[in-house]
Design an enzyme around this catalytic site. Structure first.
Site, PDB file in Angstrom:
ATOM      1  N   GLU A   1      -1.563  -8.793   3.536  1.00 52.48           N
ATOM      2  CA  GLU A   1      -1.384  -9.565   4.828  1.00 52.48           C
ATOM      3  C   GLU A   1      -2.892  -9.887   5.565  1.00 52.48           C
ATOM      4  O   GLU A   1      -2.878 -10.752   6.233  1.00 52.48           O
ATOM      5  CB  GLU A   1      -0.718  -8.650   5.864  1.00 52.48           C
ATOM      6  CG  GLU A   1      -1.152  -7.439   6.231  1.00 52.48           C
ATOM      7  CD  GLU A   1      -1.266  -6.222   5.354  1.00 52.48           C
ATOM      8  OE1 GLU A   1      -0.918  -6.496   3.963  1.00 52.48           O
ATOM      9  OE2 GLU A   1      -1.319  -4.984   5.663  1.00 52.48           O
TER      10      GLU A   1
ATOM     11  N   HIS B   1      -3.396  -4.762   0.400  1.00 46.51           N
ATOM     12  CA  HIS B   1      -3.091  -5.449   1.714  1.00 46.51           C
ATOM     13  C   HIS B   1      -3.203  -6.993   1.697  1.00 46.51           C
ATOM     14  O   HIS B   1      -4.145  -7.502   2.323  1.00 46.51           O
ATOM     15  CB  HIS B   1      -3.772  -5.001   3.138  1.00 46.51           C
ATOM     16  CG  HIS B   1      -3.409  -3.415   3.286  1.00 46.51           C
ATOM     17  ND1 HIS B   1      -2.379  -3.166   3.917  1.00 46.51           N
ATOM     18  CD2 HIS B   1      -4.178  -2.411   2.798  1.00 46.51           C
ATOM     19  CE1 HIS B   1      -2.458  -1.698   3.997  1.00 46.51           C
ATOM     20  NE2 HIS B   1      -3.478  -1.233   3.264  1.00 46.51           N
TER      21      HIS B   1
ATOM     22  N   CYS C   1       0.652  -1.379   0.105  1.00 44.47           N
ATOM     23  CA  CYS C   1       0.056   0.025   0.174  1.00 44.47           C
ATOM     24  C   CYS C   1       0.784   1.199   0.173  1.00 44.47           C
ATOM     25  O   CYS C   1       1.379   1.476  -1.063  1.00 44.47           O
ATOM     26  CB  CYS C   1      -1.062   0.112   1.238  1.00 44.47           C
ATOM     27  SG  CYS C   1      -2.531   1.011   0.966  1.00 44.47           S
TER      28      CYS C   1
HETATM   29  N1  GLN Z   1      -1.887   6.814   2.742  1.00 47.42           N
HETATM   30  C1  GLN Z   1      -2.032   6.004   1.669  1.00 47.42           C
HETATM   31  C2  GLN Z   1      -3.301   6.210   0.971  1.00 47.42           C
HETATM   32  O1  GLN Z   1      -4.223   6.607   1.624  1.00 47.42           O
HETATM   33  C3  GLN Z   1      -1.825   4.518   1.895  1.00 47.42           C
HETATM   34  C4  GLN Z   1      -2.563   3.747   2.557  1.00 47.42           C
HETATM   35  C5  GLN Z   1      -2.210   2.600   3.358  1.00 47.42           C
HETATM   36  O2  GLN Z   1      -1.185   2.369   3.360  1.00 47.42           O
HETATM   37  N2  GLN Z   1      -3.046   1.989   3.766  1.00 47.42           N
HETATM   38  O3  GLN Z   1      -3.679   5.967  -0.127  1.00 47.42           O
END
Ligand code: GLN
Length: 560
Positions: A534, A532, A398
């Protein structure tokens, strides 16, 4: 009822009428109530029952989505896009059953629903009160969307005695009365501390906690006694005596070396057996424990030594913020039969590259996890540079993918002012805010003015993998589905410039607009993913990306 246990009136209620186990906690928080619930879920699942696990959280936030990771730990995202308590992650990992939005509720959500109903005039001019309106809403939630579950395990967050958990306790008390003991069982988890000065275990806190529970009308059927050391027969008998429980119903819950040993430990102490006895269900045949025993063996005695992974993030003071990530790495370690040594690096330490920043020298793999806000990002970007230049396996999740793209744009693609618009207006917004996403045939719109709560791109979305890419090979599939939680996206407008600099956009949303995965084919293992992974890793179904990343790290020697 599952076939293994027969069916018919003598063994229980009809389909659609599950049995409920309510799990409360006392004395202090952080005793492992989530793991206790998840372990019972695992044991009942291992006996062939269909189990659902739920969590009722007494705080006033509508969901944990707006809480700082320091406050709350990880926000666990379900396939259907709910931002939930991290215990739901344990439930999924221990039972293999995916949680849903209908498995987690907070006081905030209950109240907002009750108030919205009141505004719509649905209470017909009545005075709205905690009892019965709030408690009814809680009972409705507990009993909604149970499908074909045979057991609903319902954990109440917080500690008995907290003001805010009272409506939940009242609701489960009423429900227990309505369902009767044949369909409701109360489990209470407490602490039996060892007082060094006296050289003995103390049962008083447990007695008080049970008294507190009884004062709101709930009599525990089973007590789980968390303790650092073996609890003697005498203490067990004493606890039973004060709490009106037969000694078999006082179950010692001792520390375990890995949480995955908890189901076996609880089984040895008779937890699942006592739950079944409470409901008058047969206790034979026992649960299938061989897969759990094998898993614990692989975690505790791996055959291939250790591998060191550096996690460069900014919430390293509260590791609960990365719960699923840690578990996914443990699963990947068990899969590869290697012990994972995690080196938590606060990214701010790497903000200024310096010889000491060779904090990463020991790392055989570098992972930058999810995150929000500008603080610590220069350090993450430096970690990407390090991994890219020295051929150390890099896994960006992410935020970690966004950092990899910013790093590549600045240092390889010749865009020194590349940045994310999350941190303010950017000359080259290689990561930016998308105002629209498509999901199915619905269009979801987001703008900078939207509410912050529940407005991210959340939950499962499909992603198409590029033939011939590393990730296509790892997944062995053309289309995958992964869970998201982010507001910003890698900007597809920079695709050509980044591809010319050696990056490959190897995963895209099916409409081709949203970059989901970026990799570097010239590197040993360099993958950034917008989702994600995970969140979907399970001990008996480890996530392929984590498995492959750890395998690549095992082949990488430490630089020192
Ligand atoms: N801050 C980034 C976004 O909002 C990544 C978010 C995250 O890593 N879950 O896109």
């Amino acid at each position: 009822m599952s076939d293994r246990h027969g069916s018919g009136p003598e063994v229980g209620p009809a389909a659609g009428s599950p049995r409920y186990v309510f799990i409360t906690g006392g004395v202090v928080s952080s005793l492992g109530k989530g793991i206790a619930s998840a372990s019972l879920g695992a044991l009942l699942t291992a006996r062939g029952f269909k189990v659902r696990q739920r969590k009722l959280d007494p705080y006033l936030n509508v969901d944990p989505g707006t809480m700082s990771p320091y406050e709350h730990g990880e926000v666990f995202v379900t396939d259907d896009g709910a931002e939930t308590d991290l215990d739901l992650g344990h439930y999924e990992r221990f039972t293999g059953i995916n949680a849903k939005r209908s498995d987690n509720v907070t006081t905030g959500r209950i109240y907002s629903e009750v108030i919205a109903k009141e505004r719509r005039g649905e209470y017909l001019g009545k005075t709205i009160q905690v009892i019965p309106h709030v408690t009814d809403a809680i009972k409705e939630f507990i009993q909604a969307d149970v499908a074909d579950a045979e057991f609903i395990l319902c954990e109440i967050g917080g500690t008995v005695g907290d003001i805010e958990s009272l409506p939940f306790l009242e609701a489960i008390r009423q429900l227990g009365n309505e369902l009767g003991p044949e369909r409701a069982c109360y489990v209470h988890l407490t602490l039996v501390p060892f007082v060094g000065a006296a050289g003995e275990l103390k049962t008083k806190p447990t007695q008080h906690s049970v008294k507190e529970l009884q004062s709101v009308g709930i009599r525990p059927d089973i007590l789980l006694a968390r303790c650092e050391r073996e609890i003697g027969e005498d203490e067990i008998r004493k606890i039973g005596l004060f709490c009106n429980l037969r000694k078999e119903r006082v179950i010692p819950a001792l520390n375990v070396q890995t949480i995955y040993a908890a189901p076996r430990q609880y089984h040895e102490q008779g937890f699942d057996v006592e739950v079944l006895r409470h409901f008058g269900l047969p206790v034979e045949p026992g649960p299938a424990m061989a897969p759990w025993d094998d898993l614990v063996q692989r975690i505790l005695q791996p055959r291939h030594g250790r591998v060191r992974i550096a996690i460069v993030g900014k919430y390293t003071e509260l590791l609960d913020s990365y719960k699923s990530l840690q578990e996914a790495l443990i699963h990947a370690g068990a899969f590869n039969e290697v012990r994972i040594e995690l080196d938590w690096v606060n990214s701010e330490e790497l903000d200024v590259p310096s010889p000491e920043a060779d904090r990463l020298q020991e790392a055989q793999g570098i992972l930058v996890p999810g995150g929000f806000g500008i603080r610590g990002t220069e350090g993450m970007i430096n970690a990407v540079t390090y991994a890219r230049e020295r051929g150390v396996p890099y896994f960006g999740i992410c935020f970690g993918m966004q950092m990899a793209v910013i790093e590549g744009a600045r240092n390889v693609a010749g865009l020194p002012r590349a940045d994310s618009s999350e941190f303010g207006p950017a000359v080259d917004p290689v990561v930016g805010l998308m105002t629209e996403w498509t999901r199915g045939n619905q269009v979801e719109r987001r703008s900078e003015e939207s509410d912050l709560g529940g407005t991210m791109r959340l939950g499962a979305y499909a992603c198409a993998l590029t033939p011939g890419s590393l990730v296509r090979d790892i997944y062995g599939a053309d289309i995958i589905s992964e869970r998201h939680r982010h507001r910003y996206e890698v900007n597809i407008a920079y695709r050509e410039r980044l591809e010319a600099a050696g990056y490959r956009f190897s995963g895209l949303s099916p409409d081709g607009v949203l970059p989901e995965i970026v990799e570097r084919p010239d590197h040993r293992w360099f993958v950034g993913v917008q989702f994600h992974p995970e969140l979907k890793s399970k001990p008996f179904d480890p996530h392929p990306l984590f498995g492959s990343f750890v395998a690549a790290a095992m082949k990488t020697s430490r630089i020192t």
